[in-house]
Design an enzyme around this catalytic site. Structure first.
Site, PDB file in Angstrom:
ATOM      1  N   ARG A  35       0.803  -1.214  -0.019  1.00 12.88           N
ATOM      2  CA  ARG A  35       0.068   0.153   0.101  1.00 12.88           C
ATOM      3  C   ARG A  35       0.939   1.292  -0.175  1.00 12.88           C
ATOM      4  NH1 ARG A  35      -4.379   0.163   4.536  1.00 12.88           N
ATOM      5  NH2 ARG A  35      -2.695   0.878   5.722  1.00 12.88           N
ATOM      6  N   LYS A  48      -2.789   6.527   1.294  1.00  9.05           N
ATOM      7  CA  LYS A  48      -2.508   6.997   2.467  1.00  9.05           C
ATOM      8  C   LYS A  48      -1.583   8.221   2.622  1.00  9.05           C
ATOM      9  CE  LYS A  48      -2.639   4.682   7.050  1.00  9.05           C
ATOM     10  NZ  LYS A  48      -4.005   4.465   7.394  1.00  9.05           N
ATOM     11  N   GLU A  96     -16.371   6.368   4.261  1.00  9.58           N
ATOM     12  CA  GLU A  96     -15.279   6.058   5.254  1.00  9.58           C
ATOM     13  C   GLU A  96     -15.822   6.296   6.629  1.00  9.58           C
ATOM     14  OE1 GLU A  96     -11.930   5.376   5.245  1.00  9.58           O
ATOM     15  OE2 GLU A  96     -11.207   5.243   3.488  1.00  9.58           O
TER      16      GLU A  96
HETATM   17  C1  LIG Z   1      -5.127   3.859   7.537  1.00  6.43           C
HETATM   18  C2  LIG Z   1      -6.743   4.075   6.992  1.00  6.43           C
HETATM   19  C3  LIG Z   1      -7.712   3.220   7.741  1.00  6.43           C
HETATM   20  C4  LIG Z   1      -7.353   1.877   8.111  1.00  6.43           C
HETATM   21  O1  LIG Z   1      -6.538   1.091   7.286  1.00  6.43           O
HETATM   22  P1  LIG Z   1      -5.760  -0.010   8.176  1.00  6.43           P
HETATM   23  O2  LIG Z   1      -4.836  -0.763   7.179  1.00  6.43           O
HETATM   24  O3  LIG Z   1      -6.698  -1.182   8.424  1.00  6.43           O
HETATM   25  O4  LIG Z   1      -4.883   0.366   9.329  1.00  6.43           O
HETATM   26  C5  LIG Z   1      -8.880   3.341   6.927  1.00  6.43           C
HETATM   27  N1  LIG Z   1      -9.005   4.512   6.320  1.00  6.43           N
HETATM   28  C6  LIG Z   1      -8.142   5.654   6.088  1.00  6.43           C
HETATM   29  C7  LIG Z   1      -8.575   6.805   5.539  1.00  6.43           C
HETATM   30  C8  LIG Z   1      -6.826   5.503   6.686  1.00  6.43           C
HETATM   31  O5  LIG Z   1      -5.937   6.395   6.384  1.00  6.43           O
END
Ligand SMILES: *Cc1c(COP(=O)(O)O)cnc(C)c1O
Length: 341
Positions: free
Chosen positions: A83, A185, A221
């Site tokens: 990722r 991210k 989200e």
């Molecule tokens: C990091 C994140 C998540 C959760 O991802 P995980 O891999 O389960 O920790 C969900 N939504 C957003 C916007 C994120 O930045």
């Protein structure tokens, strides 16, 4: 006895604590250097770094878990590596090879193993890998240099005294554009979420729910976590959209729902005016694992799922199975666990 740092494990929150060593590698002249552990927790970078002006940066979050036998393990770090590289590609930053990424995480955990909370406290060692664009540059273009860093912080269990539901408010704001950076991210998405979060918390909600930016009819989200719902006929449902950040907790729960709990799993649109189809709902992500959703306020109506005060039975089973795997008490699917020491 495993050696542990002088920390009050029972009162750990999610706050910055300076640990002993962090990993740093720099990219210059087209390649990453070897990387090393350093004591200093300050970075010295050019005032003209792209990370400071144009948001050229991305990050990850994963945890190290102390098992009952005292050993330490990571949960699916290969997924964080993949990722991170997808985020890097979106922002024209150099990728980190997967073996370098996992090696950096292992080095940081080993060097700070005293900070991995003891088994049974519910605490973990949270790892924060990130990449920032650095070097002297003023025009809008990719940076000439980059820093990749992994640091760690011991964190407590998200829920002290049991998993309890919280309520969320549907936001009028968007966290990402339809073909923007929602699936990466990156810090910019978080900067954009601070204000909507403030609005929701001032109204007494834990956080806000973002709808799809194009039509504002579908759930995307839950704050900075992904949404899932359990339908009345016991299916695990989670939204599908190109602007959602693909949570590793969520793909893991999809697997757990089907392989461990024998449920059907669907990734599809979840309409905000059709919440009646769910008997339970939750938000998932590395930090909180699972937050049960008590209710969602949309327009003037608060829709309550299972209960505003108690976690539903399916959500509880998903939570227990996932935590069991992460802490080494439940057998994991192949390739999910990387033993550190
Ligand atoms: C990091 C994140 C998540 C959760 O991802 P995980 O891999 O389960 O920790 C969900 N939504 C957003 C916007 C994120 O930045």
């Amino acid at each position: 006895m495993t050696k542990t740092a002088n920390i009050d494990w029972d009162n750990l929150g999610f706050d910055y604590i300076k640990t002993d060593l962090r990993y740093i590698s720099t990219w210059k002249d087209g390649k990453w250097d070897e990387g090393k552990l350093v004591e200093d927790n300050n970075l010295t970078i050019s005032e003209a770094s792209t990370a400071l002006h144009y948001g050229q940066q991305c990050f990850e979050g994963l945890k190290a878990y102390r098992r009952k036998d005292g050993k330490i393990q990571l949960f699916r770090p290969d997924q964080n590596s993949k990722r991170l590289n997808r985020s890097c590609n979106r922002l024209l930053m150099p990728e980190i090879p997967e073996d370098k990424f996992i090696d950096a995480c292992i080095q940081v955990v080993k060097a700070n193993s005293e900070y991995v909370p003891p088994y049974g406290t519910g605490g973990t060692l949270y790892l924060r890998p990130f990449i920032i664009g650095t070097g002297d540059n003023i025009g809008v273009k990719p940076a000439p240099e980059y820093i990749f860093c992994v640091f760690c912080v011991p964190v407590g269990p998200y829920f002290k005294g049991g998993v309890t539901p919280v309520n969320f408010l549907v936001s009028d704001y968007d966290r990402a554009a339809p073909f923007g950076t929602g699936a990466a991210k990156v810090g910019g998405n978080y900067a954009a979420s601070l204000y909507p979060h403030k609005v929701a918390s001032e109204e007494g909600f834990a956080d806000c729910i973002y709808l799809d930016p194009m039509t504002h009819t579908k759930i995307e989200e839950v704050g900075s976590a992904n949404f899932f719902g359990i339908t009345k006929d016991n299916k695990f449902v989670t939204p599908k959209s190109p602007s959602i950040l693909a949570s590793i907790t969520r793909i893991s729960l999809m697997n757990i729902a089907s392989m461990y709990l024998g449920m059907e799993v669907e990734e599809r649109d979840v309409y905000i005016d059709k919440l009646d189809e769910f008997k339970e709902a939750g938000a998932c992500g590395t930090a909180a694992v699972i937050t049960p959703i008590g209710g969602i306020k949309y327009k003037d109506n608060l829709h309550v799922f299972y209960s505003e005060t108690e976690v539903g039975p399916v959500t509880k089973k998903l939570y227990d199975t996932l935590c069991g795997i992460q802490f080494g008490d439940v057998e994991a699917p192949e390739g999910w666990i990387v033993e550190v020491e």
